[in-house]
Enzyme design. Structure first.
Site, PDB file in Angstrom:
ATOM      1  N   GLN A  75       0.839  -1.204   0.000  1.00  0.00           N
ATOM      2  CA  GLN A  75       0.000   0.000   0.000  1.00  0.00           C
ATOM      3  C   GLN A  75       0.878   1.260   0.000  1.00  0.00           C
ATOM      4  OE1 GLN A  75      -3.189   0.937  -0.165  1.00  0.00           O
ATOM      5  NE2 GLN A  75      -4.069  -1.101  -0.434  1.00  0.00           N
ATOM      6  N   SER A  76       1.962   1.211  -0.745  1.00  0.00           N
ATOM      7  CA  SER A  76       2.972   2.278  -0.706  1.00  0.00           C
ATOM      8  C   SER A  76       2.467   3.619  -1.241  1.00  0.00           C
ATOM      9  CB  SER A  76       4.200   1.846  -1.509  1.00  0.00           C
ATOM     10  OG  SER A  76       5.095   2.927  -1.675  1.00  0.00           O
ATOM     11  N   ASN A  77       2.548   4.650  -0.388  1.00  0.00           N
ATOM     12  CA  ASN A  77       2.248   6.011  -0.816  1.00  0.00           C
ATOM     13  C   ASN A  77       3.307   6.500  -1.799  1.00  0.00           C
ATOM     14  OD1 ASN A  77      -0.044   6.452   1.021  1.00  0.00           O
ATOM     15  ND2 ASN A  77       1.508   6.355   2.622  1.00  0.00           N
TER      16      ASN A  77
END
Length: 337
Positions: A75-77
């Site tokens: 879920q990398s920003n």
């Protein structure tokens, strides 16, 4: 320090606001807490990586890249914003997602939905502990075989080029402080890939401002993280040819608020997210800003700040990811995985 000699793409045409958190400050009984709204930065969904990408993407374009390559958790920003920057610049993007305490779910909401919406060219998922640097190099070589030019964006933008974005941010904060006739005693920030923390320390030090900077770790132990951040500062100092050595003691981290692990929120994290939403109407995420706010609240309770101190919390973004954590944040499930 003038950074104008370095190439930069502008993704935010304004200063992000500094706002008082009056209700939170009152609830805690002091100090006076403010927030720097870097969740409102440009590119898709905002967040601190936007500042770093202004310098990193400019470097990629200077090198003639046609594809950005980077890595992060599922879920990398950072991956979201790197992809958004690629789209804005007419480049392609390949992402390497590492399963860190959360399994990859092809039907997930949050950032994963945005990866698909923005048409990521390639999305490769690898298990926790993978040598992601080696994997990204392999992706770059694959592009070369296709006659293309890939540019590897460091994880989280956590290198000396990315850190220049937060040197700029420190100057912006000091300008706003003067405009608001407000002097901050402390700045509290997330300390993860290290570029944000390193840039703030370097900027405040070169400005000779009397402001303490405290990092709240989201993944590594105190010693590991402080060495990582200081390593970026040393590389940045060399790049900028700084004459004044930035002391090691300027890097201060706390690892008391990591919780069960990276991307796994503790009870204190969830409480902090709920508290800020219900007192100030501001959203935090459970991977970064929720843990940082839990750390700030914990330090207040320990007497780390005086009642009269003015403390600036850097909101590094992460808002899109919270929707994948909805049940956890609302305490409707027991297993955060």
């Amino acid at each position: 320090m003038n950074l104008q000699e370095f190439p930069r793409q502008i993704y935010t045409e304004f200063k992000t606001p500094i706002q008082p958190l009056c209700h939170l400050s009152k609830r805690l009984g002091g100090p006076n807490i403010y927030v720097k709204r870097d969740d409102l930065l440009g590119l898709t969904g905002g967040g601190n990586k936007t500042r770093k990408l202004e310098f990193l993407v400019a470097d990629a374009l200077k090198q003639g890249a046609d594809t950005l390559i980077t890595t992060g958790a599922v879920q990398s920003n950072h991956c979201r914003l790197t992809l958004a920057a690629a789209v804005k610049e007419g480049l392609r993007c390949r992402l390497l997602l590492e399963e860190r305490n959360r399994k990859y779910n092809p039907n997930a909401n949050g950032n994963h939905f945005l990866f698909e919406l923005m048409d990521v060219e390639q999305l490769k998922v690898v298990p926790d502990g993978t040598d992601v640097v080696k994997e990204m190099e392999a992706m770059k070589q694959e592009l070369e075989l296709e006659g293309r030019n890939g540019y590897i964006v460091a994880e989280g933008g956590g290198n000396d080029i990315g850190a220049m974005g937060y040197m700029n941010c420190s100057y912006e904060i000091l300008e706003q402080s003067d405009e608001m006739d407000l002097k901050f005693d402390h700045i509290v920030t997330a300390s993860g890939s290290g570029g944000t923390h390193a840039g703030l320390v370097a900027g405040i030090h070169t400005s000779k401002a009397d402001v303490s900077i405290t990092g709240i770790n989201v993944r590594r132990s105190k010693l590991q993280q402080e060495e990582k951040v200081y390593g970026i500062i040393k590389n940045l100092s060399n790049r900028l040819i700084l004459q004044d050595i930035i002391p090691r003691k300027t890097v201060q981290c706390f690892d008391d608020y990591i919780g069960p692990g990276y991307a796994l929120p503790s009870e204190e994290t969830i409480n902090a997210i709920q508290l800020l939403a219900q007192t100030e109407g501001i959203l935090l995420d459970p991977v970064y800003t929720g843990k940082v706010m839990a750390g700030l609240i914990g330090l207040v309770k320990k007497g780390y700040f005086s009642k009269e101190d003015k403390v600036l919390f850097i909101h590094t973004g992460g808002t899109p990811a919270i929707y994948e954590y909805a049940s956890t944040i609302l305490n409707k499930e027991n297993n955060p995985k």
